[in-house]
Design a protein around this motif. Structure first.
Motif, PDB file in Angstrom:
ATOM      1  N   ARG A  25       0.961  -1.203   0.090  1.00 11.45           N
ATOM      2  CA  ARG A  25      -0.108   0.144  -0.013  1.00 11.45           C
ATOM      3  C   ARG A  25       0.715   1.248  -0.229  1.00 11.45           C
ATOM      4  NH1 ARG A  25      -5.537  -0.054   2.292  1.00 11.45           N
ATOM      5  NH2 ARG A  25      -5.097   1.985   2.846  1.00 11.45           N
ATOM      6  N   ARG A  29       1.138   3.967  -3.081  1.00 15.65           N
ATOM      7  CA  ARG A  29       0.719   5.289  -2.731  1.00 15.65           C
ATOM      8  C   ARG A  29       1.945   6.064  -3.425  1.00 15.65           C
ATOM      9  NH1 ARG A  29       0.569   5.704   2.757  1.00 15.65           N
ATOM     10  NH2 ARG A  29      -1.087   4.141   2.590  1.00 15.65           N
ATOM     11  N   ARG A  33       1.513   9.333  -6.026  1.00 16.21           N
ATOM     12  CA  ARG A  33       1.610  10.557  -5.671  1.00 16.21           C
ATOM     13  C   ARG A  33       3.166  10.999  -5.577  1.00 16.21           C
ATOM     14  NH1 ARG A  33      -2.114   9.534  -0.280  1.00 16.21           N
ATOM     15  NH2 ARG A  33      -4.092   9.401  -1.520  1.00 16.21           N
TER      16      ARG A  33
END
Length: 139
Positions: A25, A29, A33
């Protein structure tokens, strides 16, 4: 004794699976980003696992958007090691922590974060199954 063994194996398996999910995760991410900057692989650290093709953890040099020169590596279990020679890559970095990086190299893209996740999750499942089998045979 069998119950203690099963408890230890279960705790280790659940800890490994939890770590794998959290790591995946976090890396997904970062891919979504993170800031992408050009970088160059300046060194390759050999990975010595099995008898398959030789792979390497890259050491990458890049410049952050605020102008700092950084040399870093994605680290073990962060993404699939590279098999190629040093050269240009795209570095995906966390601006708050620029040594936390992933590498987008030609031919591997960003899907390489999935293989370490699957491997760690697989080891955790094997550990859990081994604990259950040991419990059943000793109990």
């Amino acid at each position: 004794m069998p119950t203690l063994l099963l408890t230890i194996m279960t705790v280790l398996a659940l800890a490994g699976a939890t770590y794998a999910v959290i790591r995946l995760r976090r890396d997904l991410r970062l891919l979504a980003r993170g800031t992408r900057v050009p970088g160059e692989v300046v060194d390759l650290r050999p990975v010595t696992l099995g008898h398959g093709p030789r792979t390497y953890h890259p050491v990458v040099r890049f410049r952050t958007p605020d102008g700092r020169d950084v040399t870093a590596t994605p680290g073990r279990w962060r993404q699939t090691p590279l098999s190629g020679a040093p050269g240009p890559v795209t570095v995906v970095l966390d601006p708050a922590r620029p040594t936390r990086i992933l590498v987008e190299a030609p031919g591997i893209g960003t899907s390489s974060v999935v293989l370490p996740f699957v491997t760690l999750l697989g080891v955790s499942v094997i550990l859990l199954v081994a604990g259950i089998v040991a419990y059943a045979s000793l109990g």
